[in-house]
Design a protein around this motif. Structure first.
Motif, PDB file in Angstrom:
ATOM      1  N   ARG A  76     -51.291  14.586 -77.747  1.00 44.70           N
ATOM      2  CA  ARG A  76     -51.813  13.244 -78.043  1.00 44.70           C
ATOM      3  C   ARG A  76     -53.000  13.333 -78.996  1.00 44.70           C
ATOM      4  NH1 ARG A  76     -52.994   9.972 -72.957  1.00 44.70           N
ATOM      5  NH2 ARG A  76     -52.095   8.165 -74.006  1.00 44.70           N
ATOM      6  N   LYS A  77     -53.796  14.401 -78.882  1.00 43.33           N
ATOM      7  CA  LYS A  77     -54.895  14.640 -79.834  1.00 43.33           C
ATOM      8  C   LYS A  77     -54.312  14.877 -81.231  1.00 43.33           C
ATOM      9  CE  LYS A  77     -58.791  15.074 -77.363  1.00 43.33           C
ATOM     10  NZ  LYS A  77     -60.077  14.427 -77.687  1.00 43.33           N
ATOM     11  N   TRP A  81     -51.791  16.630 -73.380  1.00 47.85           N
ATOM     12  CA  TRP A  81     -52.981  15.918 -73.857  1.00 47.85           C
ATOM     13  C   TRP A  81     -53.324  16.344 -75.285  1.00 47.85           C
ATOM     14  CZ3 TRP A  81     -55.189  11.967 -71.323  1.00 47.85           C
ATOM     15  CH2 TRP A  81     -56.437  11.513 -71.774  1.00 47.85           C
ATOM     16  N   GLU A  88     -62.307  15.928 -70.939  1.00 48.01           N
ATOM     17  CA  GLU A  88     -61.434  14.881 -71.451  1.00 48.01           C
ATOM     18  C   GLU A  88     -61.019  13.878 -70.381  1.00 48.01           C
ATOM     19  OE1 GLU A  88     -60.328  14.417 -74.676  1.00 48.01           O
ATOM     20  OE2 GLU A  88     -61.716  15.994 -75.321  1.00 48.01           O
ATOM     21  N   PHE A 108     -58.341  11.019 -81.163  1.00 49.73           N
ATOM     22  CA  PHE A 108     -57.846  10.433 -79.931  1.00 49.73           C
ATOM     23  C   PHE A 108     -58.807  10.781 -78.807  1.00 49.73           C
ATOM     24  CE2 PHE A 108     -55.525  11.360 -75.966  1.00 49.73           C
ATOM     25  CZ  PHE A 108     -55.085  10.094 -75.659  1.00 49.73           C
ATOM     26  N   ASN A 138     -45.906   6.665 -72.478  1.00 52.49           N
ATOM     27  CA  ASN A 138     -44.747   6.298 -73.286  1.00 52.49           C
ATOM     28  C   ASN A 138     -44.003   7.538 -73.795  1.00 52.49           C
ATOM     29  OD1 ASN A 138     -43.031   4.463 -74.515  1.00 52.49           O
ATOM     30  ND2 ASN A 138     -44.217   4.440 -76.423  1.00 52.49           N
ATOM     31  N   TYR A 141     -49.242  11.329 -91.527  1.00 47.16           N
ATOM     32  CA  TYR A 141     -48.541  10.707 -90.399  1.00 47.16           C
ATOM     33  C   TYR A 141     -48.592   9.189 -90.480  1.00 47.16           C
ATOM     34  CZ  TYR A 141     -48.879  15.277 -88.086  1.00 47.16           C
ATOM     35  OH  TYR A 141     -48.794  16.600 -87.767  1.00 47.16           O
ATOM     36  N   PRO A 189     -44.687  12.651 -80.456  1.00 45.49           N
ATOM     37  CA  PRO A 189     -43.482  12.385 -81.246  1.00 45.49           C
ATOM     38  C   PRO A 189     -42.296  13.302 -80.943  1.00 45.49           C
ATOM     39  CG  PRO A 189     -45.071  13.594 -82.566  1.00 45.49           C
ATOM     40  CD  PRO A 189     -45.702  13.385 -81.226  1.00 45.49           C
ATOM     41  N   ARG A 233     -49.148  20.758 -84.718  1.00 43.84           N
ATOM     42  CA  ARG A 233     -48.745  20.074 -85.961  1.00 43.84           C
ATOM     43  C   ARG A 233     -47.805  20.946 -86.784  1.00 43.84           C
ATOM     44  NH1 ARG A 233     -54.692  17.712 -87.611  1.00 43.84           N
ATOM     45  NH2 ARG A 233     -54.729  15.950 -86.154  1.00 43.84           N
ATOM     46  N   GLN A 254     -52.020  19.111 -93.840  1.00 42.56           N
ATOM     47  CA  GLN A 254     -50.982  19.649 -92.963  1.00 42.56           C
ATOM     48  C   GLN A 254     -49.823  18.654 -92.865  1.00 42.56           C
ATOM     49  OE1 GLN A 254     -52.700  20.754 -89.197  1.00 42.56           O
ATOM     50  NE2 GLN A 254     -51.050  22.167 -88.730  1.00 42.56           N
ATOM     51  N   PHE A 262     -51.479  14.081 -82.551  1.00 41.98           N
ATOM     52  CA  PHE A 262     -50.727  12.995 -83.183  1.00 41.98           C
ATOM     53  C   PHE A 262     -51.369  11.629 -82.906  1.00 41.98           C
ATOM     54  CE2 PHE A 262     -47.887  16.598 -82.220  1.00 41.98           C
ATOM     55  CZ  PHE A 262     -47.712  17.019 -83.529  1.00 41.98           C
ATOM     56  N   PHE A 263     -52.671  11.659 -82.689  1.00 42.18           N
ATOM     57  CA  PHE A 263     -53.478  10.442 -82.637  1.00 42.18           C
ATOM     58  C   PHE A 263     -52.964   9.431 -81.612  1.00 42.18           C
ATOM     59  CE2 PHE A 263     -53.697  12.524 -86.741  1.00 42.18           C
ATOM     60  CZ  PHE A 263     -55.058  12.771 -86.821  1.00 42.18           C
ATOM     61  N   GLY A 264     -52.707   9.938 -80.409  1.00 40.85           N
ATOM     62  CA  GLY A 264     -52.305   9.058 -79.308  1.00 40.85           C
ATOM     63  C   GLY A 264     -50.808   9.002 -79.088  1.00 40.85           C
ATOM     64  N   HIS A 265     -50.031   9.526 -80.029  1.00 44.53           N
ATOM     65  CA  HIS A 265     -48.565   9.492 -79.894  1.00 44.53           C
ATOM     66  C   HIS A 265     -48.056  10.866 -79.452  1.00 44.53           C
ATOM     67  CE1 HIS A 265     -48.447   5.664 -82.148  1.00 44.53           C
ATOM     68  NE2 HIS A 265     -49.484   6.183 -82.769  1.00 44.53           N
ATOM     69  N   VAL A 302     -54.201  22.192 -81.667  1.00 43.47           N
ATOM     70  CA  VAL A 302     -53.749  21.027 -82.440  1.00 43.47           C
ATOM     71  C   VAL A 302     -53.086  21.494 -83.735  1.00 43.47           C
ATOM     72  CG1 VAL A 302     -54.609  19.089 -83.835  1.00 43.47           C
ATOM     73  CG2 VAL A 302     -55.322  19.328 -81.440  1.00 43.47           C
ATOM     74  N   TYR A 303     -53.687  22.492 -84.370  1.00 38.76           N
ATOM     75  CA  TYR A 303     -53.116  23.022 -85.606  1.00 38.76           C
ATOM     76  C   TYR A 303     -51.700  23.550 -85.343  1.00 38.76           C
ATOM     77  CZ  TYR A 303     -52.846  25.318 -90.123  1.00 38.76           C
ATOM     78  OH  TYR A 303     -52.463  25.672 -91.389  1.00 38.76           O
TER      79      TYR A 303
END
Lengths: 603, 300
Positions: B43-44, B40, B226, A274, B78, A230, B51, B16, A227, B46-49, B12-13
């Protein structure tokens, strides 16, 4: 934690055959409505002088109540002892076929409603075809309004027979069951009615509860359409994460995987997530991400799989598709295909048949697919794409077609069709899958050389100046400290190809040329090449063998009449300096040289 | 995979896909439980980010605790935090609470729905287009400053759920809006499998709805799993009341409930007093067609 199972069900059928009534009644009979909702709708009907209908429970929008038809796909939740259901009530009106499809494409099972009095109608048939195409395998047919057919068994039986024959005729899978119902009275929905003692089968609710969730896809071969890749650098994060959803199979840390169509291989270093504990294995259904043990360049649209069960790669797909666009799909135009996460230009290569899905009548013309028509076609994508047949893997075997800004059609891949690159593509795949890498990685070479590898291929007739330009380019690149080599086609015939008689073994010569260019670019070089034997028409073959390394084709055509695709066309009267400047500009654009501001400034 | 895993994977899909296709993308954050779950999920994804920027449309009638919570999370996670508000309308008294005392028939008197139209729908549309000055949180100082960026957003992620009310049950995951933000509910694009409407004409925008398949119950179960921070207004603080859904102070009322924590709230929804009472029953602007009209014109 929530342990209850959820299943999504679509209700389809011809307009006015009673779909919304079926749903409204199921809600009321299972006690799934919020307190007061039924009373509120009854009161609203009384206020506006309408006769109460269960359909009003769903038709929350003004348009629909005014017109008395379901425009869009409404989603509601109801519960039985067994599980929770998301009910997708899809419109039956032909104008809203795209809404019916949107609903059905999300469904795990379907209820198709046929009016006992009106019998099988146009949309009963069209929806039947579409459910098959969309991959909905669990279908129950409700013959509704049995009260209007005097609860007669022969009427029910004749509809069942007619509809089964229709489905068999178009090759659609047979429904699980036919049930005679009267939604207004609630007969055979939640409870058995006393009106039809001749029917001894289960009620609709019992039938739905008997449906099964599709078996977990985790035992099938791994498929993860990429997809995105990153790299978020905030807070010093240096992970490069390949992200996507595992559509089937599973991945364990340490697994060797391959990406198609680039044929790049790597091992899984870590599974990223995460706010979870560290994972070493992740299976089908999860949207996840990985880091790899080697830094390979992979992009969105590739499929990650295992080496021994990779997807197919090609440019020609045979497909069944349905067209929804206001403008017909035409054979002479380019469209965009979106297939898993890939998106690329596509056109109709061959139109095998077009027909109206309800009547099976041939469509308007042999060169186009009209609105609401279905077709058996061969599509051709501009570049190779990775895919599966829909019957093997739905997620990587179905696609939509975009016309302008809109999704205008969708379909499933039914077969692969060989294109003229089939042989070379297979050769390069097997080669790449088994390639034994040395101890120096491509990225280490790039870092040392300050440039990426590439092939610059000069083509044109004998005597137009190919060799002169190629030499000038080689010298200029070398002076700029670029690792380069001039591969002259004539030299190829002296050694590597001296067993070949040039004309009769042209195919083999192109193959050897492509494989040598592959080796030299694997060594990190910018290969400049000139040859009378390799023409512009061979560049597709060379590209196939070269993989994803940049290939620039420079065609020299003094007559100015050539029209075939190339990256740069020259007349042969340009100065060497001009040619070198233009080509180095192209190399810069393609990210081959000038990787940072301080390199290759003398070019 | 359980149901929460499936819901998470689909959201999440979608997030993205949105990030991939929309260069000018933002996420609407109402500070409520749903859009906080959505944050939340970002963040899942984008692995904590996170964007893209978060956007809050502040009506000035939000409870103070919500604003404090917003700014605390923005700094903790952030976030690029952007706020849009029609301060002039409040200052000039063009709101439902400020015209409530006027006699019936006074042209200045505003209904609840008209007030939502000004403070939420119009403020949202003009903040998205950039006509209205946006305020951006300076994460170092904690102060909101005028945002120099005035470019319009083309992708807007909103946390609507299909089970909330009738018009939302008809939404697509990717739902196009025309130049004035209008939703043509009668002519929506097809959505096959997981292929979404990601191409859009200049000047139009697309609303993205990652939470469509969630329900009030699954939202709370996920918050629990979570351990997502939520505003304490959702819990009974000893007065025997709590908020089930958060909107503006004057247009919502707390429900009678002794649910003091996540387990109590979940039990109340599963088998307790709320088992079959609609969530938005405490929202007073929702009456017949009110919300639907607002939504067609660009409301969340």
């Amino acid at each position: 934690m929530s342990t209850r199972e959820q299943m999504s069900i679509v209700i389809v059928g011809h307009v006015d055959h009673g779909k919304s009534t079926v749903v409204g009644r199921l809600f009321a009979d299972t006690g799934s409505l919020p307190d007061g909702k039924l009373a509120a709708v009854r009161a609203e009907c009384e206020r506006t002088g309408k006769v109460f209908e269960y359909a009003f429970l769903l038709d929350a929008l003004t348009d629909e109540q005014d017109q008395g038809i379901t425009i869009d796909t409404a989603r509601c939740f109801f519960k039985t002892q067994r599980r929770d259901y998301v009910i997708i009530d899809a419109p039956g009106h032909i104008e809203f076929l795209k809404n019916m499809i949107s609903g059905a494409a999300r469904a795990e099972a379907a209820v198709l409603v046929i009016d006992a009095k009106e019998g099988v109608r146009e949309n009963s048939r069209r929806h039947g075809w579409l459910l098959g195409m969309l991959g909905v395998r669990q279908v129950v047919v409700c013959v509704n309004k049995m009260d209007l057919a005097d609860w007669r068994e022969d009427r029910f039986a004749s509809i069942e027979k007619e509809y089964r024959e229709f489905l068999a005729g178009i090759g659609a899978p047979p429904p699980v069951r036919f049930i005679p119902i009267a939604a207004l009275h609630g007969a055979n929905l939640a409870t058995k009615g006393s009106e039809m003692p001749w029917y001894t089968g289960p009620t609709l609710l019992e039938t739905l509860d008997g449906f099964t969730k599709s078996p977990a896809a985790q035992h099938r071969p791994l498929r993860l359409p990429v997809q995105a890749v990153y790299k978020f650098t905030d807070g010093g994060d240096d992970r490069r994460i390949v992200a996507g959803r595992i559509e089937s199979g599973s991945v364990t840390v340490g697994d060797e995987v391959v990406f198609s169509p680039s044929n790049k291989r790597a091992r899984i270093r870590s599974i990223e997530s995460f706010n979870t504990t560290e994972r070493t294995r992740v299976c089908a259904g999860h949207s996840t991400g990985f880091t790899l043990d080697t830094e390979i360049f992979v992009t969105r649209g590739e499929i990650m799989s295992r080496v021994d069960s990779a997807p197919q790669v090609g440019t020609r797909l045979r497909a069944n598709l349905v067209w929804l666009g206001r403008k017909p799909m035409e054979t002479s135009r380019d469209y965009k295909i979106k297939l898993h996460t890939a998106a690329l230009p596509v056109r109709i290569h061959r139109l095998i048949s077009v027909r109206d899905a309800s009547t099976l009548d041939p469509g308007a013309g042999a060169d186009r697919i009209g609105r609401h028509e279905v077709a058996d076609v061969e599509l051709e994508t501009r570049q190779p794409v990775a895919f599966d047949l829909a019957e093997q893997d739905q997620a990587t075997g179905r696609f939509v077609i975009v016309d302008g800004f809109d999704i205008a059609g969708g379909g499933i891949i039914t077969a692969t069709v060989a294109d003229d690159q089939e042989g070379f593509r297979l050769e390069s795949r097997l080669r790449d899958f088994r390639w034994i890498s040395g101890g120096v990685s491509p990225s280490e070479r790039r870092a040392l050389f300050h440039h990426a590898p590439a092939l610059v291929l000069f083509t044109g007739k004998h005597g137009v100046g190919k060799h002169r330009y190629a030499r000038a380019l080689e010298q200029a690149l070398f002076r700029a400290r670029i690792a380069t080599y001039l591969l002259d086609g004539a030299n190829l015939l002296l050694g590597v190809g001296n067993d070949l008689a040039a004309e009769s073994a042209r195919h083999e010569l192109v193959r050897r040329f492509g494989e040598i260019a592959h080796l030299l670019t694997d060594a990190g070089l910018v290969v400049v090449s000139t040859s009378n034997a390799i023409g512009l028409s061979d560049h597709a073959s060379v590209r196939t063998l070269l993989g994803d390394r940049p290939l620039l084709t420079i065609d020299i055509d003094p007559a100015g009449t050539a029209t075939s695709d190339c990256d740069l066309r020259l007349r042969g009267d340009e100065s060497e300096l001009t040619v070198v400047t233009r080509i180095t500009g192209l190399l810069r654009d393609r990210g081959v040289i000038g990787l940072n501001d301080t390199t290759h400034t003398d070019l | 995979m359980d149901q929460l895993d499936q819901l998470e994977a689909q959201s999440v899909y979608i997030l993205r896909e949105a990030y991939r296709h929309f260069e000018r993308l933002c996420m609407l954050w109402s500070i409520g439980k749903d859009s906080t779950v959505m944050l939340w999920l970002a963040r899942k994804a984008f692995f904590g980010h996170v964007p893209f920027p978060l956007m809050h449309i502040d009506t000035s009638y939000k409870l103070p605790e919500m604003i404090a919570y917003r700014d605390r999370l923005a700094r903790e996670f952030n976030l690029r935090m952007i706020v849009g508000a029609d301060a002039a309308a409040v200052k000039e008294g063009r709101t439902f609470p400020l015209t409530q005392h006027l006699p019936d028939g006074d042209p200045r008197k505003l209904t609840r729905v008209q007030c939502c139209g000004i403070l939420k729908r119009d403020a949202l549309n003009s903040t998205l287009s950039g006509e209205r000055q946006r305020q951006r949180l300076n994460l170092t100082t904690g102060v909101y400053e005028p945002d120099p960026d005035r470019e319009p957003y083309h992708g807007v992620i909103a946390g609507v759920r299909a089970d909330e009310e009738g018009s939302r049950s008809k939404e697509r995951y990717f739902s196009p809006r025309d130049k004035s933000g209008t939703w043509d509910v009668g002519d929506q694009p097809p959505e096959f499998w997981n292929q979404f409407k990601t191409d859009y004409a200049p000047g139009t925008h697309v609303r993205i709805h990652p939470l469509l398949d969630w329900t009030e119950l699954t939202i709370w179960e996920y918050i629990k799993r979570e351990n997502i921070p939520v505003v304490s207004l959702y819990f009974d603080q000893g007065q025997g009341t709590r908020y089930r859904s958060l909107g503006c102070g004057p247009c919502q009322s707390p429900i009678r409930s002794n649910a003091k924590n996540l387990d109590d709230v979940i039990a109340e929804l599963k088998s307790g007093q709320l088992r079959s009472i609609a969530e938005r029953s405490g929202r007073l602007q929702d009456g017949k067609h009110g919300l639907e009209e607002l939504r067609r014109e660009g409301y969340m």
